[in-house]
Design an enzyme around this catalytic site. Structure first.
Site, mmCIF file in Angstrom:
data_model
loop_
_atom_site.group_PDB
_atom_site.id
_atom_site.type_symbol
_atom_site.label_atom_id
_atom_site.label_comp_id
_atom_site.label_asym_id
_atom_site.label_seq_id
_atom_site.Cartn_x
_atom_site.Cartn_y
_atom_site.Cartn_z
ATOM 1 N N CYS A 12 1.015 -1.083 -0.166
ATOM 2 C CA CYS A 12 0.080 0.018 0.036
ATOM 3 C C CYS A 12 1.190 1.373 -0.027
ATOM 4 O O CYS A 12 0.626 2.038 -0.249
ATOM 5 C CB CYS A 12 -0.691 -0.034 0.958
ATOM 6 S SG CYS A 12 -2.197 1.661 1.813
ATOM 7 N N CYS A 46 -1.631 1.955 -2.706
ATOM 8 C CA CYS A 46 -2.467 2.799 -2.905
ATOM 9 C C CYS A 46 -2.209 4.501 -2.569
ATOM 10 O O CYS A 46 -2.439 5.014 -3.190
ATOM 11 C CB CYS A 46 -2.825 2.232 -1.054
ATOM 12 S SG CYS A 46 -3.239 0.916 -1.105
ATOM 13 N N LYS A 63 -0.157 5.483 -6.280
ATOM 14 C CA LYS A 63 -1.091 5.035 -6.818
ATOM 15 C C LYS A 63 -2.488 6.326 -6.892
ATOM 16 O O LYS A 63 -2.792 6.919 -8.191
ATOM 17 C CB LYS A 63 -1.854 4.187 -7.029
ATOM 18 C CG LYS A 63 -3.332 3.907 -8.181
ATOM 19 C CD LYS A 63 -4.618 4.113 -7.591
ATOM 20 C CE LYS A 63 -5.307 4.156 -6.349
ATOM 21 N NZ LYS A 63 -4.954 2.585 -5.779
ATOM 22 N N TYR A 67 -9.271 -4.155 -11.208
ATOM 23 C CA TYR A 67 -8.468 -2.625 -10.951
ATOM 24 C C TYR A 67 -7.392 -2.118 -10.841
ATOM 25 O O TYR A 67 -7.316 -1.119 -11.425
ATOM 26 C CB TYR A 67 -9.138 -2.771 -9.692
ATOM 27 C CG TYR A 67 -8.509 -3.156 -8.271
ATOM 28 C CD1 TYR A 67 -7.934 -2.082 -7.857
ATOM 29 C CD2 TYR A 67 -8.264 -4.413 -8.452
ATOM 30 C CE1 TYR A 67 -6.767 -2.317 -6.148
ATOM 31 C CE2 TYR A 67 -7.935 -4.393 -6.989
ATOM 32 C CZ TYR A 67 -6.720 -3.759 -6.227
ATOM 33 O OH TYR A 67 -5.936 -4.237 -5.236
ATOM 34 N N GLU A 115 -6.654 1.556 -13.415
ATOM 35 C CA GLU A 115 -6.562 2.832 -12.579
ATOM 36 C C GLU A 115 -5.223 2.861 -13.436
ATOM 37 O O GLU A 115 -4.942 4.254 -13.621
ATOM 38 C CB GLU A 115 -6.347 2.263 -11.440
ATOM 39 C CG GLU A 115 -7.284 2.607 -10.419
ATOM 40 C CD GLU A 115 -7.046 2.087 -9.402
ATOM 41 O OE1 GLU A 115 -7.526 2.154 -7.456
ATOM 42 O OE2 GLU A 115 -6.038 1.137 -8.337
ATOM 43 N N HIS A 134 -27.987 20.118 -1.300
ATOM 44 C CA HIS A 134 -28.349 20.437 -2.437
ATOM 45 C C HIS A 134 -27.685 21.496 -2.508
ATOM 46 O O HIS A 134 -26.970 22.582 -2.002
ATOM 47 C CB HIS A 134 -29.608 20.810 -2.717
ATOM 48 C CG HIS A 134 -29.844 21.210 -3.827
ATOM 49 N ND1 HIS A 134 -30.402 20.805 -4.992
ATOM 50 C CD2 HIS A 134 -30.535 22.653 -4.282
ATOM 51 C CE1 HIS A 134 -30.308 20.876 -6.062
ATOM 52 N NE2 HIS A 134 -30.049 22.469 -5.818
ATOM 53 N N GLU A 160 -26.702 13.265 -3.408
ATOM 54 C CA GLU A 160 -27.993 13.564 -2.819
ATOM 55 C C GLU A 160 -28.808 12.744 -3.912
ATOM 56 O O GLU A 160 -30.396 12.271 -3.883
ATOM 57 C CB GLU A 160 -28.728 14.870 -2.861
ATOM 58 C CG GLU A 160 -29.195 16.159 -4.599
ATOM 59 C CD GLU A 160 -29.137 17.145 -4.500
ATOM 60 O OE1 GLU A 160 -30.819 18.113 -3.926
ATOM 61 O OE2 GLU A 160 -28.629 17.964 -4.987
#
Length: 466
Positions: free
Chosen positions: A45, A50, A53, A191, A195, A455, A460
């Site tokens: 990581c 992670c 990246k 993934y 990525e 909003h 939302e």
């Protein structure tokens, strides 16, 4: 070599996120703890996953955002378009890696602050069940432990059956590149490949993505698969569908020709990146103590992270399950709670259901729970109600080029319990973290409806679905 066997209450093999988290928690409870790491603290990581990246993703995403400025009537006197994009890859990488070294230091400082001993070297189980550490200076240390945790992580799979595979690099190698490739072939629909292809495309590299099927991210909900595949094609990534690499040839000019099973050849690539999966990091004498593996070559564990050997445990990528950094950390902490904590933690374990995850694609992906296909398989189509929405976020109202936003909420039974949520769009990672709490708590559709919308936001839409 030290002839004496030094004893600890808790030995952790692997200084990645899970191992560090477990070691620190054990030491907090007063357990005499040793952590062994062969490379750098922080594991995949921090060093080749992670963190670097996400920093590369930030750069790529910012490059795209800058080109939006003219549509917002900003910097109109400047040539802010993709054709004029410049990126100082070498200096960015140096800056990125400098930050990673800071994190390595922080990991070490925090371990020492909590009283964890650290031995840098490669661990092996000997036939007596001791842990032998071969240090980088050629010396060796031998340890015994009341409890031993294996958290060695995983490593990329390399397709050594493909002629010329050695001319490619893996995802670890991507983070060692000192110059930006002008043309890159990324192989794999998972993934990691998605990525990296997105990052490279955003930074101006001609990106080719080779996938075996018709869509990317095939383990995800179909909404995610189709939306990301279509948008990658629309944004200029060359997606080679239903294709595999047949061979890789290196030319006299150093560039690569990549021949696909579709008879197509991608010529003149600067590099090819294999992102076809990962495998457990083993080969350290597990056979000497009898630790059993599953048919995927991962360490077998039960719900409490116990292996087939008493007082030997495993978690994180080496044991499969869900291969995510926060999962390994949570499992490691709960293991130490159970082994060394108060009585209330005697049955502590990680619940592996409803764990949120994201993909830092362009745009981002967030997911938790069951895909539509899995939900139908588990509950039956007649017992589901599925809510969908697709729109363009307000940000894009000023732009000529749009990025899709699509959400899917999967509900089951008469109470419409939320059993799956899948979202694609800007800020999906941040949105998913909050909604993950609600779904982990057992939210039903009415709970979403009862939450007043914020909003104007994209999120939302999730509390106003009809």
């Amino acid at each position: 070599m030290s002839s004496a066997v030094k004893h600890y209450e808790f030995i952790v093999i692997g200084g990645g996120s899970g191992g560090v988290g477990s070691a620190r928690r054990a030491s907090q409870y007063g357990a005499k703890t040793l952590l062994i790491e062969g490379k750098k603290l922080g594991g995949t990581c921090v060093n080749v996953g992670c963190i670097p990246k996400k920093l590369m993703w930030y750069a790529s995403n910012l490059a795209k955002s800058i080109t939006d400025a003219h549509d917002y009537k900003l910097f109109e006197n400047l040539p802010l378009n993709k054709e004029n994009l410049t990126f100082n890859w070498r200096e960015f990488v140096d800056k990125r890696d400098s930050y990673l070294r800071v994190l390595n230091g922080i990991y070490e400082e925090n371990l020492k602050k909590f009283g964890v001993d650290i031995d840098f070297g490669w661990a092996t189980f000997d036939k007596q069940g001791h842990v032998e550490v071969s240090k980088h200076d050629g010396t060796k240390n031998i340890y015994s432990g009341d409890h031993i945790l294996i958290a060695t992580g995983g490593k990329p799979i390399i397709p050594n059956q493909i002629p010329g595979y050695e001319f490619g690099i893996d995802s670890d190698g991507f983070f060692s590149l000192k110059t930006q490739p002008k043309k890159t072939v990324v192989v794999g629909a998972g993934y990691i490949g998605i990525e990296l292809a997105g990052v490279l495309n955003g930074l101006g590299t001609e990106a080719h993505l080779v996938i075996r099927g018709k869509t990317v991210l095939r383990k995800f909900d179909i909404l995610i698969q189709e939306t990301i595949t279509d948008h990658y094609v629309a944004t200029g990534i060359n997606v080679h569908k239903e294709a595999k690499v047949q061979k890789v040839e290196k030319r006299t000019d150093g560039k690569l020709n990549v021949t696909l099973t579709t008879s197509e050849t991608i010529e003149g690539a600067d590099c090819i990146i294999w992102t076809i999966g990962r495998k457990s990091y083993l080969d350290f004498g597990l056979e000497n103590i009898g630790v059993k593996l599953n048919d995927k070559g991962q360490i077998l564990t039960d719900e409490y992270q116990n292996t087939s050997v008493p007082n030997v445990y495993s978690l994180g990528d080496v044991s499969g399950r869900i291969e995510l950094t926060p999962v390994a950390i949570a499992a490691g902490r709960k293991l130490s709670n159970r082994l060394f904590g108060p009585e209330k933690f005697a049955k502590d374990k990680l619940d592996y259901t409803n764990i949120p995850s994201v993909v830092f694609s362009h745009p981002e992906v967030g997911t938790i729970g069951l895909s539509e296909a899995k939900a139908i398989e588990q509950f039956g189509q007649e017992n589901l109600k599925i809510y969908n929405t697709s729109f363009s976020a307000l940000y894009y109202s000023m732009l000529q080029e749009k990025t899709p936003t699509k959400y899917k909420l999967i509900c089951a039974g008469p109470t419409e319990k939320v059993v799956g949520l899948h979202i694609v769009g800007d800020c999906s990672s941040e949105i998913m973290q909050g909604f993950g709490v609600a779904i982990k708590m057992g939210a039903v559709k009415a709970d979403f409806d009862n939450c007043v919308a914020i909003h104007p936001t994209s999120a939302e839409e999730l509390v106003t679905l009809k």
